[in-house]
Design a protein around this motif. Structure first.
Motif, PDB file in Angstrom:
ATOM      1  N   VAL A 176       0.115  -1.368   9.584  1.00  0.00           N
ATOM      2  CA  VAL A 176       0.937  -2.426   8.997  1.00  0.00           C
ATOM      3  C   VAL A 176       1.284  -2.088   7.553  1.00  0.00           C
ATOM      4  O   VAL A 176       2.417  -2.303   7.097  1.00  0.00           O
ATOM      5  CB  VAL A 176       0.207  -3.779   9.081  1.00  0.00           C
ATOM      6  CG1 VAL A 176       0.988  -4.869   8.364  1.00  0.00           C
ATOM      7  CG2 VAL A 176      -0.001  -4.170  10.544  1.00  0.00           C
ATOM      8  N   MET A 177       0.321  -1.548   6.812  1.00  0.00           N
ATOM      9  CA  MET A 177       0.580  -1.137   5.422  1.00  0.00           C
ATOM     10  C   MET A 177       1.671  -0.072   5.374  1.00  0.00           C
ATOM     11  O   MET A 177       2.577  -0.128   4.529  1.00  0.00           O
ATOM     12  CB  MET A 177      -0.708  -0.612   4.805  1.00  0.00           C
ATOM     13  CG  MET A 177      -1.747  -1.677   4.518  1.00  0.00           C
ATOM     14  SD  MET A 177      -1.447  -2.509   2.950  1.00  0.00           S
ATOM     15  CE  MET A 177      -1.867  -1.184   1.823  1.00  0.00           C
ATOM     16  N   LEU A 178       1.583   0.914   6.264  1.00  0.00           N
ATOM     17  CA  LEU A 178       2.572   1.988   6.287  1.00  0.00           C
ATOM     18  C   LEU A 178       3.967   1.451   6.604  1.00  0.00           C
ATOM     19  O   LEU A 178       4.959   1.858   5.983  1.00  0.00           O
ATOM     20  CB  LEU A 178       2.156   3.042   7.311  1.00  0.00           C
ATOM     21  CG  LEU A 178       3.101   4.234   7.500  1.00  0.00           C
ATOM     22  CD1 LEU A 178       3.206   5.029   6.208  1.00  0.00           C
ATOM     23  CD2 LEU A 178       2.622   5.125   8.643  1.00  0.00           C
ATOM     24  N   ALA A 179       4.044   0.514   7.558  1.00  0.00           N
ATOM     25  CA  ALA A 179       5.341   0.026   8.016  1.00  0.00           C
ATOM     26  C   ALA A 179       5.963  -0.975   7.047  1.00  0.00           C
ATOM     27  O   ALA A 179       7.173  -0.919   6.784  1.00  0.00           O
ATOM     28  CB  ALA A 179       5.193  -0.605   9.401  1.00  0.00           C
ATOM     29  N   LEU A 180       5.165  -1.884   6.500  1.00  0.00           N
ATOM     30  CA  LEU A 180       5.722  -2.998   5.733  1.00  0.00           C
ATOM     31  C   LEU A 180       5.585  -2.859   4.230  1.00  0.00           C
ATOM     32  O   LEU A 180       6.249  -3.596   3.482  1.00  0.00           O
ATOM     33  CB  LEU A 180       5.051  -4.315   6.180  1.00  0.00           C
ATOM     34  CG  LEU A 180       5.211  -4.687   7.649  1.00  0.00           C
ATOM     35  CD1 LEU A 180       4.523  -6.006   7.941  1.00  0.00           C
ATOM     36  CD2 LEU A 180       6.686  -4.757   8.036  1.00  0.00           C
ATOM     37  N   VAL A 181       4.747  -1.935   3.771  1.00  0.00           N
ATOM     38  CA  VAL A 181       4.544  -1.781   2.324  1.00  0.00           C
ATOM     39  C   VAL A 181       5.092  -0.449   1.834  1.00  0.00           C
ATOM     40  O   VAL A 181       5.992  -0.400   0.982  1.00  0.00           O
ATOM     41  CB  VAL A 181       3.047  -1.915   1.968  1.00  0.00           C
ATOM     42  CG1 VAL A 181       2.836  -1.696   0.461  1.00  0.00           C
ATOM     43  CG2 VAL A 181       2.521  -3.286   2.360  1.00  0.00           C
ATOM     44  N   PHE A 182       4.579   0.656   2.370  1.00  0.00           N
ATOM     45  CA  PHE A 182       4.930   1.963   1.831  1.00  0.00           C
ATOM     46  C   PHE A 182       6.292   2.454   2.318  1.00  0.00           C
ATOM     47  O   PHE A 182       7.046   3.069   1.562  1.00  0.00           O
ATOM     48  CB  PHE A 182       3.846   2.989   2.194  1.00  0.00           C
ATOM     49  CG  PHE A 182       2.490   2.632   1.659  1.00  0.00           C
ATOM     50  CD1 PHE A 182       2.285   2.487   0.303  1.00  0.00           C
ATOM     51  CD2 PHE A 182       1.423   2.417   2.518  1.00  0.00           C
ATOM     52  CE1 PHE A 182       1.031   2.158  -0.209  1.00  0.00           C
ATOM     53  CE2 PHE A 182       0.171   2.086   2.032  1.00  0.00           C
ATOM     54  CZ  PHE A 182      -0.022   1.955   0.661  1.00  0.00           C
ATOM     55  N   GLY A 215       8.803  -1.438   1.953  1.00  0.00           N
ATOM     56  CA  GLY A 215       8.654  -2.261   0.759  1.00  0.00           C
ATOM     57  C   GLY A 215       8.975  -3.729   0.982  1.00  0.00           C
ATOM     58  O   GLY A 215       9.241  -4.467   0.032  1.00  0.00           O
ATOM     59  N   TRP A 216       8.934  -4.170   2.235  1.00  0.00           N
ATOM     60  CA  TRP A 216       9.259  -5.563   2.543  1.00  0.00           C
ATOM     61  C   TRP A 216       8.198  -6.529   2.018  1.00  0.00           C
ATOM     62  O   TRP A 216       8.516  -7.654   1.637  1.00  0.00           O
ATOM     63  CB  TRP A 216       9.416  -5.736   4.059  1.00  0.00           C
ATOM     64  CG  TRP A 216      10.647  -5.084   4.609  1.00  0.00           C
ATOM     65  CD1 TRP A 216      11.698  -4.579   3.898  1.00  0.00           C
ATOM     66  CD2 TRP A 216      10.950  -4.843   5.995  1.00  0.00           C
ATOM     67  NE1 TRP A 216      12.639  -4.047   4.731  1.00  0.00           N
ATOM     68  CE2 TRP A 216      12.222  -4.198   6.037  1.00  0.00           C
ATOM     69  CE3 TRP A 216      10.299  -5.106   7.183  1.00  0.00           C
ATOM     70  CZ2 TRP A 216      12.819  -3.823   7.222  1.00  0.00           C
ATOM     71  CZ3 TRP A 216      10.897  -4.739   8.388  1.00  0.00           C
ATOM     72  CH2 TRP A 216      12.151  -4.107   8.393  1.00  0.00           C
ATOM     73  N   LEU A 217       6.950  -6.090   2.025  1.00  0.00           N
ATOM     74  CA  LEU A 217       5.860  -6.953   1.561  1.00  0.00           C
ATOM     75  C   LEU A 217       5.097  -6.264   0.442  1.00  0.00           C
ATOM     76  O   LEU A 217       5.110  -5.037   0.311  1.00  0.00           O
ATOM     77  CB  LEU A 217       4.909  -7.280   2.721  1.00  0.00           C
ATOM     78  CG  LEU A 217       5.493  -8.129   3.856  1.00  0.00           C
ATOM     79  CD1 LEU A 217       4.473  -8.298   4.963  1.00  0.00           C
ATOM     80  CD2 LEU A 217       5.961  -9.489   3.347  1.00  0.00           C
ATOM     81  N   ALA A 218       4.426  -7.082  -0.373  1.00  0.00           N
ATOM     82  CA  ALA A 218       3.652  -6.544  -1.484  1.00  0.00           C
ATOM     83  C   ALA A 218       2.329  -5.962  -0.988  1.00  0.00           C
ATOM     84  O   ALA A 218       1.811  -6.360   0.057  1.00  0.00           O
ATOM     85  CB  ALA A 218       3.378  -7.653  -2.501  1.00  0.00           C
ATOM     86  N   LYS A 219       1.790  -5.018  -1.734  1.00  0.00           N
ATOM     87  CA  LYS A 219       0.500  -4.440  -1.401  1.00  0.00           C
ATOM     88  C   LYS A 219      -0.573  -5.518  -1.505  1.00  0.00           C
ATOM     89  O   LYS A 219      -0.569  -6.318  -2.445  1.00  0.00           O
ATOM     90  CB  LYS A 219       0.181  -3.291  -2.357  1.00  0.00           C
ATOM     91  CG  LYS A 219      -1.089  -2.546  -2.025  1.00  0.00           C
ATOM     92  CD  LYS A 219      -1.313  -1.396  -2.985  1.00  0.00           C
ATOM     93  CE  LYS A 219      -2.600  -0.651  -2.644  1.00  0.00           C
ATOM     94  NZ  LYS A 219      -2.858   0.473  -3.578  1.00  0.00           N
ATOM     95  N   PRO A 220      -1.492  -5.580  -0.541  1.00  0.00           N
ATOM     96  CA  PRO A 220      -2.518  -6.617  -0.564  1.00  0.00           C
ATOM     97  C   PRO A 220      -3.305  -6.629  -1.868  1.00  0.00           C
ATOM     98  O   PRO A 220      -3.755  -5.591  -2.363  1.00  0.00           O
ATOM     99  CB  PRO A 220      -3.421  -6.253   0.622  1.00  0.00           C
ATOM    100  CG  PRO A 220      -2.521  -5.531   1.556  1.00  0.00           C
ATOM    101  CD  PRO A 220      -1.581  -4.753   0.682  1.00  0.00           C
ATOM    102  N   SER A 221      -3.453  -7.803  -2.429  1.00  0.00           N
ATOM    103  CA  SER A 221      -4.208  -8.013  -3.662  1.00  0.00           C
ATOM    104  C   SER A 221      -4.630  -9.468  -3.705  1.00  0.00           C
ATOM    105  O   SER A 221      -4.218 -10.270  -2.870  1.00  0.00           O
ATOM    106  CB  SER A 221      -3.353  -7.659  -4.887  1.00  0.00           C
ATOM    107  OG  SER A 221      -2.210  -8.498  -4.950  1.00  0.00           O
TER     108      SER A 221
END
Length: 325
Positions: free
Chosen positions: A162-168, A171-177
């Protein structure tokens, strides 16, 4: 009801005492001296003896445990200062107060648990009840089959994808924090939306199947069939009679799954590099940090037991046929 709550509270207290005793005495079965962690790399025998005295490790283990239990209730003096109740000691690794450290980390873990529970309850119960309402249809088959696929996924596998698809990649979603909700609610929500979605995946599949089977069973009850025979509409009977009765097994499993949510929070925090209570527990075990390990275990156990008592007490409000004594 009052007798039930008193009995459950007393039982929870005994469980906490048993957990603390087992954890405490098992820790000292480890061959490595726990004082070495607090003493540091360039530790001399004299410095190690001082650390032993400051931490109370020069006393018999049963005496140390007794002082620990008394400190939780009344507080105690430790390492030259007073630790107010509930005193869980100070970390061997960094010298910080364990209770304060847990309280600093807990809002993140609580946010993960509550947010994830809301997601899988809304999606899982909604999909399961819709599948039950349209039993045998294409919708039922899609939701039932999809739940089987989702139940086979794991957090540590799904999270990076999910991180690879939506963040890196997009860029649709922010990195989890994590940002405290009191500081910036928007940043709090956007930073946890991916962990919520990933952590709730397995639970969503479970509650979809469970709510479907429970609703189908309720639709076969005599009072539901009697309501239909009186000419009431199917949607009215579905939500007015069957839906409420189907919640009883859901609430039961939800009370059990609080512990699973906390365990899922540990994996989620490690997967997305979030500093919550779960990651604190992992680090304290690796570092052989007894006060932090025991403090996290007691805090987590007390939280789970409290939630289970609340869930049990809710039965009478969900179903009038249930009475707790």
């Amino acid at each position: 009801m009052l007798q039930f709550l008193i009995r459950r509270t007393f039982g929870a207290f005994l469980i906490l005492v048993l957990i603390s005793a087992i954890t405490y005495f098992m820790f000292f079965a480890i061959p490595q001296d726990p004082a070495l962690l607090a003493c540091g790399k360039n530790c001399t025998p004299d410095a190690l003896a001082v650390v032993h005295k400051n931490l109370g490790l020069d006393q018999p283990v049963p005496v140390q445990y007794w002082h620990y239990v008394v400190g939780i209730v009344m507080g105690r003096d430790i390492q030259g200062g007073h630790c107010a109740a509930p005193c869980l000691g100070v970390s061997f690794a960094n010298g910080r107060n364990v209770w304060s450290t847990i309280l600093d980390r807990f809002p993140l873990t609580l946010s993960l648990m509550v947010g994830g529970a809301i997601v899988f309850l809304i999606v899982g119960l909604g999909a399961g009840m819709l599948a039950a309402y349209k039993k045998g249809s294409l919708t039922d088959k899609i939701f039932s089959g999809g739940s089987l696929v989702l139940s086979s996924l794991q957090i540590y596998f799904l999270g990076p994808l999910v991180m690879l698809a939506l963040v890196f990649s997009t860029g649709w979603l922010a990195k989890p924090s994590y940002t405290p909700i009191t500081e910036n609610p928007v940043a709090w929500f956007s930073g946890l939306i991916i962990p919520w979605a990933v952590m709730s995946t397995i639970f969503t599949a479970q509650y979809t199947r469970m709510s479907r089977s429970s609703m189908i069973e309720q639709l076969q009850e005599e009072h539901v069939r009697a309501a239909r025979a009186k000419g009431m509409s199917a949607p009215y009977v579905f939500f007015r009679y069957a839906w409420r009765g189907s919640l009883i097994p859901i609430v039961t499993i939800l009370g059990i799954d609080i512990g699973a949510l906390l365990g899922g929070g540990i994996v989620t925090e490690i997967t997305f590099n979030l500093a919550g209570v779960g990651r604190l527990a992992r680090d304290s075990v690796i570092q052989k940090d007894l006060p932090t390990t025991l403090g996290v275990m007691l805090f987590s156990s007390a939280f789970i037991l409290l939630c289970n008592i609340i869930v049990d007490a809710c039965y009478a409000f969900i179903d009038p046929r249930v009475r707790l004594s």
